[in-house]
Design a protein around this motif. Structure first.
Motif, PDB file in Angstrom:
ATOM      1  N   UNK A   1       0.857  -1.262  -0.250  1.00 38.49           N
ATOM      2  CA  UNK A   1       0.132   0.154  -0.282  1.00 38.49           C
ATOM      3  C   UNK A   1       0.568   1.146   0.138  1.00 38.49           C
TER       4      UNK A   1
ATOM      5  N   UNK B   1      -0.274   6.981   0.065  1.00 42.07           N
ATOM      6  CA  UNK B   1      -1.494   7.697  -0.140  1.00 42.07           C
ATOM      7  C   UNK B   1      -2.783   6.732  -0.318  1.00 42.07           C
ATOM      8  N   UNK B   2      -2.569   5.479  -0.487  1.00 40.19           N
ATOM      9  CA  UNK B   2      -3.661   4.588  -0.280  1.00 40.19           C
ATOM     10  C   UNK B   2      -3.603   4.607   0.948  1.00 40.19           C
ATOM     11  N   UNK B   3      -3.036   4.401   1.929  1.00 38.78           N
ATOM     12  CA  UNK B   3      -3.278   4.366   3.462  1.00 38.78           C
ATOM     13  C   UNK B   3      -4.147   6.026   4.123  1.00 38.78           C
TER      14      UNK B   3
ATOM     15  N   UNK C   1      -5.673  14.673  -0.889  1.00 38.00           N
ATOM     16  CA  UNK C   1      -4.914  15.578  -0.675  1.00 38.00           C
ATOM     17  C   UNK C   1      -4.678  16.638   0.396  1.00 38.00           C
TER      18      UNK C   1
ATOM     19  N   UNK D   1       2.793  15.254   1.838  1.00 40.59           N
ATOM     20  CA  UNK D   1       2.586  15.386   0.536  1.00 40.59           C
ATOM     21  C   UNK D   1       3.467  14.406  -0.049  1.00 40.59           C
TER      22      UNK D   1
ATOM     23  N   UNK E   1       3.735  11.145  -0.485  1.00 45.50           N
ATOM     24  CA  UNK E   1       2.379  10.004  -1.128  1.00 45.50           C
ATOM     25  C   UNK E   1       2.329   8.847  -1.674  1.00 45.50           C
ATOM     26  N   UNK E   2       3.394   8.743  -2.890  1.00 47.88           N
ATOM     27  CA  UNK E   2       3.518   7.666  -3.467  1.00 47.88           C
ATOM     28  C   UNK E   2       4.576   5.949  -3.070  1.00 47.88           C
ATOM     29  N   UNK E   3       5.407   6.604  -1.555  1.00 48.09           N
ATOM     30  CA  UNK E   3       5.940   5.609  -1.549  1.00 48.09           C
ATOM     31  C   UNK E   3       5.423   4.471  -0.674  1.00 48.09           C
ATOM     32  N   UNK E   4       5.909   3.109  -0.684  1.00 51.12           N
ATOM     33  CA  UNK E   4       5.869   2.454  -0.320  1.00 51.12           C
ATOM     34  C   UNK E   4       5.567   2.421   1.617  1.00 51.12           C
TER      35      UNK E   4
ATOM     36  N   UNK F   1       5.428   6.934   9.178  1.00 54.22           N
ATOM     37  CA  UNK F   1       3.855   6.518   9.703  1.00 54.22           C
ATOM     38  C   UNK F   1       3.270   6.450  10.167  1.00 54.22           C
TER      39      UNK F   1
ATOM     40  N   UNK G   1      -0.802   7.879   9.610  1.00 51.43           N
ATOM     41  CA  UNK G   1      -1.840   7.265   9.698  1.00 51.43           C
ATOM     42  C   UNK G   1      -2.625   8.196  10.743  1.00 51.43           C
TER      43      UNK G   1
ATOM     44  N   UNK H   1      -4.575   9.574   8.023  1.00 51.57           N
ATOM     45  CA  UNK H   1      -5.645   9.133   7.332  1.00 51.57           C
ATOM     46  C   UNK H   1      -6.990   9.046   8.133  1.00 51.57           C
TER      47      UNK H   1
END
Lengths: 365, 358
Positions: B93, B96-98, B122, B131, B134-137, B146, B150, B153
């Motif tokens: 994930x 961004x997904x999180x 965003x 920002x 965003x694209x990082x795992x 992290x 979170x 989120x």
């Protein structure tokens, strides 16, 4: 950065995403292109394997003959029978059941929040196998006809019994590795009892039962294909409708609950659905190893994402491709002798699982 | 200002057995309320009960005046979001997904994000200054990053109440400050209510509007941190028997070395602190003086030294105090003078330093 079997693919994607502003159109497009390519690849592989499979066997048919038989339904009577009554149902069964197995695996992995869970390693397939063989020996011994609905139901009951054990153990041990070991042990116990049952069964039943208990796609009829397709596609649709909560559940139970997932209901749905799917597979083709773990992993690597809305259909296609390939090998490598399908899937699937175990080591807390 | 979250006679615990009962908490919008207390005192249990992960043993939780029990999971999710202690390991994930997962209560059956959802994601990422992540795992991030994601989120879920369970665990000092700064900004900007548990009393003292002290049996005290977090009370709450806690400084000190002072340290204005620490580490008992009582150094010295000779604030050092210090100094085998320049108030210390030579 953690090492991963798919690191190459993942990292290149990540870096590209990093350079641009994330969430921006280019990155979105990139993901989209990758998904389209992946699904295209799986579709093409399925198509190719379908024809390859239909073309290979102890009776060799030319491509023209096959096409004529397939689309015009004209040609030699024997060839027609071979193609329509033996090869085609078998191919369809392999594809549908392979897909069902990997979706079932993906659901179990979601449930246990662990990628090493699967219906075979957790002993669920073996539980189904045990109940089905008990049922067959008991009913056939009394000359009672066995319907497919009964078989699926029996397999489902067996799956749920094994699942009960697995849940019992998982409530007591935190470590996934121990859970898998327990699952394998449950599998051994069930297999041992199945072997006893088969040993004491009537002679004529033994041959069929023995083949089946090793896992095989042979001897599938059109009627079987219809029944299994109905069950599997219904299950697949339900699994697809669970895609949203599955996505939330990937962040863990607490977060999923706080986002509005009804945890208790969702967990029950996952268990029931994965058991139905794997029970259906076991009822028709016996236990098939490692597909449920290896395919979801490979598909996620291919798609570069774990989004369930993509992974569930991807798993189905991937499982179909994987099982068609394995069945092709099982049928042809030592022809005319057939190898059991589980032996072939194990050769391809087990290394993937080992690689995952090694990779996972660093993450267990 | 009416309270957003209110618990009325709430009892919490596991498997039907109450661990803490009669809890009456209140959090208003724009307020930060912090639970403090020793390990295992039930802070997490209270939080888990409020976020509905644990069933209440008794009492009621009101969210914006509505009994939380009557809310559907989705309704509750639109009012309240959480950041938990435990680490999460989502697979493949991106950040961004999180963050986008927080849109769960707003999306449809299949969870597909609309334009508005994307904008919210965003915005949440901007708010935590992540920002560029965003694209990082998510797996590749540091603990501090992290936790920020979170938090984003939780923000993205557009809650009116955020519940955080020890959000600063695992974080180094920089990330602790960063996270709490973001939180404070969020409270000011969006007027959300924040309920959290913290281990760090110094941070709790700074960020909280109210602190609630949980001691494993009940909620013992609550109120503004300045009133609650007195040295004596903290010592009692945490059952500190070794060392001490200074409310004025907001940090704990370890126990002083025992025995007759071997070294006399002439300090003041903070110059002596490193020397005290060093002596303490080496286990050498020492005396310190002459310190003015309004000198912050005085607190550290009192925590670490065997004996401290002090003078009243803003007074020149009295003859009597000087004699007392000189007597102690003579008994010591060594004298360390940390002061280079003596002002008129510090005349006594200059004389003490001279004694050193003799």
């Amino acid at each position: 950065m953690k090492k991963c079997i798919f690191c190459g693919i993942l990292n290149s994607g990540k870096e590209a995403g990093n350079q641009r502003k994330a969430g921006d159109l280019t990155t979105g497009n990139q993901t989209l292109v990758r998904c389209i390519l992946s699904f295209g690849l799986l579709g093409a592989a399925l198509f190719l394997l379908f024809f390859w499979n239909i073309n290979s066997g102890s009776v060799s048919l030319s491509v023209r003959e096959v096409l004529r038989l397939l689309f015009l339904r004209q040609g030699d009577e024997t060839a027609y029978r071979i193609l329509w009554d033996i090869r085609l149902p078998r191919i369809l069964a392999a594809a549908v059941l392979g897909g069902a197995l990997s979706v079932s695996g993906f659901l179990l992995q979601t449930f246990f929040a662990n990628p090493i869970a699967g219906p075979y390693v957790l002993g669920i397939s073996s539980g189904a196998k045990l109940v089905v063989s008990l049922m067959l020996v008991f009913l056939l011994g009394r000359a009672i006809p066995v319907s497919w609905a009964m078989l699926i139901l029996g397999a489902f009951v067996g799956s749920m019994i094994s699942m009960g054990f697995v849940l019992f153990v998982s409530a007591r041990v935190r470590s996934m590795s121990i859970l898998v070991v327990c699952g394998v042990m449950i599998g051994y116990i069930c297999s041992a009892v199945t072997d006893f049952v088969i040993t004491f069964a009537d002679d004529e039943n033994i041959v069929n039962l023995h083949n089946w208990s090793m896992g095989s796609f042979s001897g599938i009829s059109w009627e079987n294909v219809k029944v299994m397709s109905a069950v599997v596609f219904a299950g697949l649709l339900l699994a697809f409708l669970l895609a949203k909560p599955i996505g939330a559940y990937q962040l863990g139970e607490t977060y999923a609950g706080s986002m509005g997932v009804n945890i208790r209901r969702f967990r029950a749905e996952l268990i029931l659905l994965s058991s139905v799917l794997s029970a259906c597979v076991t009822a028709f083709a016996g236990p098939i190893s490692f597909v449920g773990i290896a395919v979801p992993r490979l598909v996620k690597g291919l798609l570069g994402t774990a989004k369930p809305i993509l992974v569930i259909p991807g798993c189905f296609l991937g499982g179909a491709v994987f099982c068609l390939l394995c069945d092709l090998i099982a049928r042809t490598v030592f022809a005319p002798t057939e190898v059991s399908i589980s032996s072939v899937t194990a050769i391809f699937g087990a290394p993937v699982v080992i690689a995952m175990l090694v990779h996972r080591k660093g993450r267990e807390e | 200002m009416s309270e957003y979250l209110r618990t009325d006679q709430m009892s919490v615990g596991y498997r039907g057995r109450a661990l803490l009962s009669q809890i009456c908490l209140q959090v208003s919008r724009g307020q930060v309320v912090t639970l403090i207390g020793p390990n295992g005192s039930g802070k997490s249990t209270i939080l888990k009960s409020i976020i509905r992960q644990l069933e209440l043993i008794g009492g009621t939780v009101y969210l914006d005046g509505t009994d939380a029990k009557t809310l559907s999971a989705r309704q509750a999710a639109r009012r309240m979001s959480v950041v938990m202690t435990g680490r999460v390991w989502p697979e493949l994930m991106t950040c961004w997904d999180v963050v986008a997962a927080g849109r769960y209560p707003y999306t449809g059956r299949l969870g597909i994000l609309g334009q508005e959802d994307r904008e919210k994601v965003e915005e949440a990422l901007d708010m935590v200054g992540a920002r560029e992540l965003a694209g990082l795992d998510f797996d590749c991030l540091s603990d501090g990053q992290r936790q920020r994601i979170l938090l984003a989120r939780a923000i993205c879920q557009e809650p009116e109440l955020i519940v955080l369970d020890e959000p600063t665990s695992y974080l180094d000092i920089r990330y602790k400050l960063e996270l709490l700064t973001i939180l404070k900004r969020l409270v000011e900007k969006k007027q959300v209510a924040v309920l959290m548990s913290l281990h760090e009393l110094d941070l709790a003292l700074r960020i909280s509007d109210f602190v609630v002290c949980v001691n494993g049996k009940e909620v013992e005290r609550m109120g503004p941190p300045e009133e609650i977090l007195t040295s004596d009370y903290v010592k009692k709450l945490y059952g500190i028997t070794v060392g001490s806690y200074h409310a004025e400084l907001g940090f704990p000190e370890l126990e002083p070395a025992r025995g007759k002072p071997e070294v006399f340290v002439i300090g003041g204005n903070g110059t002596g602190i490193p020397v005290y620490r060093r002596l303490w580490r080496q286990g050498i008992p020492f005396a310190a003086g002459i310190l003015h009582q309004n000198d912050t150094e005085c607190l550290v010295a009192e925590a670490l030294a065997v004996q401290v000779i002090t003078e009243k604030p803003f007074w020149p050092i009295q003859e009597e105090t000087f004699c007392q210090a000189a007597a102690v100094l003579k008994e010591c085998r060594e004298v360390i003078c940390c002061i280079e320049e003596f002002g008129p108030m510090n005349e006594g210390n200059r004389r003490l330093a001279k004694l050193k030579g003799q």
